[in-house]
Write a protein that holds these residues in place. Structure first.
Motif, PDB file in Angstrom:
ATOM      1  N   PRO A  18      28.507 -24.400 -19.539  1.00 20.43           N
ATOM      2  CA  PRO A  18      28.191 -23.357 -20.978  1.00 20.43           C
ATOM      3  C   PRO A  18      29.312 -23.826 -21.837  1.00 20.43           C
ATOM      4  O   PRO A  18      30.326 -23.818 -21.705  1.00 20.43           O
ATOM      5  CB  PRO A  18      28.173 -21.955 -20.179  1.00 20.43           C
ATOM      6  CG  PRO A  18      28.197 -22.144 -18.687  1.00 20.43           C
ATOM      7  CD  PRO A  18      28.586 -23.226 -18.562  1.00 20.43           C
ATOM      8  N   VAL A  19      28.600 -23.434 -23.196  1.00 21.96           N
ATOM      9  CA  VAL A  19      29.684 -23.480 -24.005  1.00 21.96           C
ATOM     10  C   VAL A  19      30.689 -22.264 -24.243  1.00 21.96           C
ATOM     11  O   VAL A  19      29.846 -21.013 -24.375  1.00 21.96           O
ATOM     12  CB  VAL A  19      29.215 -23.872 -25.534  1.00 21.96           C
ATOM     13  CG1 VAL A  19      29.916 -23.499 -26.724  1.00 21.96           C
ATOM     14  CG2 VAL A  19      28.043 -24.947 -25.712  1.00 21.96           C
ATOM     15  N   PRO A  20      31.860 -22.534 -24.239  1.00 24.00           N
ATOM     16  CA  PRO A  20      32.710 -21.204 -24.252  1.00 24.00           C
ATOM     17  C   PRO A  20      32.675 -20.656 -25.417  1.00 24.00           C
ATOM     18  O   PRO A  20      32.405 -21.126 -26.751  1.00 24.00           O
ATOM     19  CB  PRO A  20      33.991 -21.645 -23.759  1.00 24.00           C
ATOM     20  CG  PRO A  20      34.075 -23.053 -24.328  1.00 24.00           C
ATOM     21  CD  PRO A  20      32.674 -23.666 -24.119  1.00 24.00           C
ATOM     22  N   ALA A  21      33.076 -19.150 -25.500  1.00 23.76           N
ATOM     23  CA  ALA A  21      33.196 -18.486 -26.659  1.00 23.76           C
ATOM     24  C   ALA A  21      34.789 -18.271 -27.015  1.00 23.76           C
ATOM     25  O   ALA A  21      35.329 -18.043 -26.042  1.00 23.76           O
ATOM     26  CB  ALA A  21      32.617 -17.077 -26.587  1.00 23.76           C
ATOM     27  N   PRO A  22      35.262 -18.363 -28.255  1.00 18.79           N
ATOM     28  CA  PRO A  22      36.481 -18.112 -28.508  1.00 18.79           C
ATOM     29  C   PRO A  22      37.034 -16.750 -28.366  1.00 18.79           C
ATOM     30  O   PRO A  22      36.210 -15.914 -28.908  1.00 18.79           O
ATOM     31  CB  PRO A  22      36.808 -18.704 -29.774  1.00 18.79           C
ATOM     32  CG  PRO A  22      35.471 -18.370 -30.653  1.00 18.79           C
ATOM     33  CD  PRO A  22      34.560 -18.798 -29.520  1.00 18.79           C
ATOM     34  N   GLY A  23      38.112 -16.450 -27.864  1.00 20.14           N
ATOM     35  CA  GLY A  23      38.906 -15.024 -27.610  1.00 20.14           C
ATOM     36  C   GLY A  23      39.705 -14.940 -28.944  1.00 20.14           C
ATOM     37  O   GLY A  23      39.823 -15.898 -29.696  1.00 20.14           O
ATOM     38  N   PRO A  24      40.246 -13.749 -28.815  1.00 23.14           N
ATOM     39  CA  PRO A  24      41.435 -13.525 -29.798  1.00 23.14           C
ATOM     40  C   PRO A  24      42.422 -14.497 -30.077  1.00 23.14           C
ATOM     41  O   PRO A  24      42.986 -15.031 -29.075  1.00 23.14           O
ATOM     42  CB  PRO A  24      41.902 -12.320 -29.509  1.00 23.14           C
ATOM     43  CG  PRO A  24      40.877 -11.654 -28.631  1.00 23.14           C
ATOM     44  CD  PRO A  24      40.131 -12.662 -27.857  1.00 23.14           C
ATOM     45  N   GLY A  25      42.499 -15.160 -31.156  1.00 21.40           N
ATOM     46  CA  GLY A  25      43.562 -15.847 -31.414  1.00 21.40           C
ATOM     47  C   GLY A  25      43.255 -17.573 -31.173  1.00 21.40           C
ATOM     48  O   GLY A  25      44.062 -18.212 -31.188  1.00 21.40           O
ATOM     49  N   GLY A  71      38.024 -17.247 -33.382  1.00 22.11           N
ATOM     50  CA  GLY A  71      37.980 -15.959 -32.649  1.00 22.11           C
ATOM     51  C   GLY A  71      38.380 -14.961 -33.726  1.00 22.11           C
ATOM     52  O   GLY A  71      39.102 -15.052 -34.643  1.00 22.11           O
ATOM     53  N   GLU A  72      38.757 -13.534 -32.945  1.00 23.44           N
ATOM     54  CA  GLU A  72      39.348 -12.501 -33.643  1.00 23.44           C
ATOM     55  C   GLU A  72      40.679 -12.758 -33.898  1.00 23.44           C
ATOM     56  O   GLU A  72      41.549 -13.096 -33.175  1.00 23.44           O
ATOM     57  CB  GLU A  72      39.020 -11.278 -32.884  1.00 23.44           C
ATOM     58  CG  GLU A  72      39.473  -9.867 -33.414  1.00 23.44           C
ATOM     59  CD  GLU A  72      39.462  -8.773 -32.377  1.00 23.44           C
ATOM     60  OE1 GLU A  72      39.975  -7.745 -32.722  1.00 23.44           O
ATOM     61  OE2 GLU A  72      38.945  -9.012 -31.545  1.00 23.44           O
ATOM     62  N   GLY A  73      41.114 -12.259 -35.370  1.00 23.73           N
ATOM     63  CA  GLY A  73      42.462 -12.163 -35.566  1.00 23.73           C
ATOM     64  C   GLY A  73      42.956 -13.948 -36.240  1.00 23.73           C
ATOM     65  O   GLY A  73      44.087 -13.881 -36.560  1.00 23.73           O
ATOM     66  N   GLU A 120      35.480 -33.246 -23.366  1.00 22.67           N
ATOM     67  CA  GLU A 120      34.211 -32.321 -23.453  1.00 22.67           C
ATOM     68  C   GLU A 120      33.663 -32.191 -24.845  1.00 22.67           C
ATOM     69  O   GLU A 120      34.341 -32.290 -26.027  1.00 22.67           O
ATOM     70  CB  GLU A 120      34.443 -30.960 -22.894  1.00 22.67           C
ATOM     71  CG  GLU A 120      35.617 -30.513 -23.194  1.00 22.67           C
ATOM     72  CD  GLU A 120      36.269 -29.332 -22.377  1.00 22.67           C
ATOM     73  OE1 GLU A 120      36.475 -29.729 -21.021  1.00 22.67           O
ATOM     74  OE2 GLU A 120      36.517 -28.189 -22.524  1.00 22.67           O
ATOM     75  N   ASP A 121      32.320 -31.585 -24.929  1.00 23.11           N
ATOM     76  CA  ASP A 121      31.819 -31.556 -26.044  1.00 23.11           C
ATOM     77  C   ASP A 121      32.371 -30.486 -26.849  1.00 23.11           C
ATOM     78  O   ASP A 121      32.646 -30.490 -28.483  1.00 23.11           O
ATOM     79  CB  ASP A 121      30.352 -31.133 -26.097  1.00 23.11           C
ATOM     80  CG  ASP A 121      29.400 -32.346 -25.666  1.00 23.11           C
ATOM     81  OD1 ASP A 121      29.498 -33.228 -26.077  1.00 23.11           O
ATOM     82  OD2 ASP A 121      28.357 -32.069 -24.998  1.00 23.11           O
ATOM     83  N   TYR A 122      33.079 -29.391 -26.181  1.00 27.08           N
ATOM     84  CA  TYR A 122      33.685 -28.272 -27.029  1.00 27.08           C
ATOM     85  C   TYR A 122      34.929 -27.745 -26.296  1.00 27.08           C
ATOM     86  O   TYR A 122      34.850 -27.757 -25.082  1.00 27.08           O
ATOM     87  CB  TYR A 122      32.756 -27.014 -27.165  1.00 27.08           C
ATOM     88  CG  TYR A 122      31.384 -27.268 -28.076  1.00 27.08           C
ATOM     89  CD1 TYR A 122      31.537 -26.933 -29.240  1.00 27.08           C
ATOM     90  CD2 TYR A 122      30.302 -27.708 -27.531  1.00 27.08           C
ATOM     91  CE1 TYR A 122      30.523 -27.081 -30.399  1.00 27.08           C
ATOM     92  CE2 TYR A 122      29.122 -27.928 -28.477  1.00 27.08           C
ATOM     93  CZ  TYR A 122      29.221 -27.521 -29.662  1.00 27.08           C
ATOM     94  OH  TYR A 122      28.240 -27.504 -30.686  1.00 27.08           O
ATOM     95  N   ALA A 123      35.944 -27.661 -27.064  1.00 29.60           N
ATOM     96  CA  ALA A 123      37.347 -27.150 -26.204  1.00 29.60           C
ATOM     97  C   ALA A 123      37.718 -25.764 -27.032  1.00 29.60           C
ATOM     98  O   ALA A 123      37.594 -25.690 -28.328  1.00 29.60           O
ATOM     99  CB  ALA A 123      38.123 -28.229 -26.511  1.00 29.60           C
ATOM    100  N   ILE A 124      38.130 -25.029 -26.243  1.00 31.17           N
ATOM    101  CA  ILE A 124      38.797 -23.837 -26.614  1.00 31.17           C
ATOM    102  C   ILE A 124      40.166 -24.097 -26.926  1.00 31.17           C
ATOM    103  O   ILE A 124      40.946 -24.626 -26.184  1.00 31.17           O
ATOM    104  CB  ILE A 124      38.745 -22.825 -25.730  1.00 31.17           C
ATOM    105  CG1 ILE A 124      37.308 -22.052 -25.503  1.00 31.17           C
ATOM    106  CG2 ILE A 124      39.362 -21.489 -26.196  1.00 31.17           C
ATOM    107  CD1 ILE A 124      36.829 -21.478 -26.781  1.00 31.17           C
TER     108      ILE A 124
END
Length: 342
Positions: A18-25, A71-73, A120-124
């Motif tokens: 799954p494509v990950p979602a960015p967290g705070p920061g 992501g937030e912040g 990978e296609d997307y990286a956090i």
């Protein structure tokens, strides 16, 4: 998304995640180009069992892409902006970070580098690790900054000025970056290492003289000292190997300086250091991403000629197999692109 994962030593597979979602920061980066180097190969092989303790794991550190989500912040970045990742994360609040020495962050949480995964296609990515890519710097350029940044840090610590000589030990990814950087700064650089086409690449990137090896682990220092009476005043060791450390200290001139980027035990004793009045500096990545990209944008530094092979993400297993084969001696950098637009 497609992602390369290592399931065991030399067992790399491309899987769907799954494509990950960015967290705070954090920032989600759409990866465009990734250039493996020595540490990545170490993770792939898990040399000595010191790189990986649990599988599966991702791989990759030196990469570029575009911001996909924020992501937030997080401030200072916009969706669609071109970015490259710094080598090390940092707290951003300690006295060293506040003074611009983010590579020497004092927060214990960042003492041990966290492995980045970008094949990978997307990286956090932590927003602190991102640097904006300026006009005139392509995705492939921005995916090969690690060796340049290390070299900028090392040459600054050495106090080198245009015209000064410097020896670079190793002609792998980091060594080629150091050679090109030395030439961009108008240093007189010689190179040690390479038994195949990499030695030729060292000359192409700016080494005025290359001392190639005929076979793996060949001791070069005696011949180098015979050709450079008195030894080398400044030496940068880029391989972090026992071979490279031996060469670096053996060719260093009395009163000379040796810059180390890694490795284990020193091949010299304290008395050797004292008797030769050697200076030793450590190089823990660096903070010169903006300077590195400006050198590229100004046309003073170009590592693209060092790219010996290009692969797609689906071909990542083949790319790493090549980097760990005998054929690697004739390959400079390897570039893995995530899409045709990279």
């Amino acid at each position: 998304m497609r992602a390369a994962r290592i399931f065991g030593p030399a067992d790399l597979r491309v899987v769907d995640l799954p494509v990950p979602a960015p967290g705070p920061g954090e920032v989600l980066v759409r990866v465009h180009a990734y250039a493996p180097y020595g540490t990545d190969v170490g993770v792939y092989l898990n040399r000595g069992g010191r790189y990986v303790s649990e599988y599966p794991v991702g791989v990759g550190a030196d990469f570029s892409g575009t911001v996909a989500a924020i992501g937030e912040g997080v401030s200072g970045f916009t969706v669609g902006e071109r970015v490259a990742a710094l080598a090390l994360d940092h707290c951003g609040a300690c006295s060293n970070c506040a003074g611009g020495r983010t590579n020497l962050c004092l927060d214990p949480a960042f003492a041990v580098p966290v492995r980045q995964a970008c094949c990978e296609d997307y990286a956090i990515v932590a927003a602190r690790k991102l640097a904006a890519v300026p006009d005139g710097v392509g995705f492939e350029d921005a995916a090969m900054l690690a060796g340049i940044v290390d070299a900028l840090n090392a040459f600054d610590k050495m106090g080198l000025a245009p015209g000064d000589p410097v020896a670079v030990v190793g002609v792998g990814a980091m060594g080629l970056g150091a050679i090109a950087t030395a030439r961009a700064l108008d240093l007189d650089v010689i190179a040690l290492g390479g038994s195949g086409a990499r030695a030729d690449l060292a000359a192409q990137l700016g080494a005025s003289r290359v001392f190639a090896i005929k076979a793996h682990d060949e001791y070069l220092a005696g011949y180098v000292r015979s050709q450079i009476p008195g030894g080398c005043a400044a030496v940068m060791e880029t391989t972090a190997s026992a071979w490279g450390m031996r060469q670096a200290f053996a060719i260093a001139a009395p009163g000379g300086i040796v810059a180390l980027t890694g490795g284990n035990d020193l091949p010299v004793s304290s008395w050797d250091v004292v008797d030769r009045e050697l200076r030793i500096v450590g190089v823990r990545a660096g903070t010169g991403q903006a300077e590195a990209m400006q050198l590229i944008a100004d046309g003073r530094l170009d590592l693209k000629p060092s790219i010996g092979a290009r692969f797609t993400l689906e071909q990542a297993p083949e790319a790493f197999a090549l980097l760990t084969s005998d054929a690697a001696r004739d390959i400079g950098r390897v570039m893995i692109t995530m899409d045709a637009g990279a």
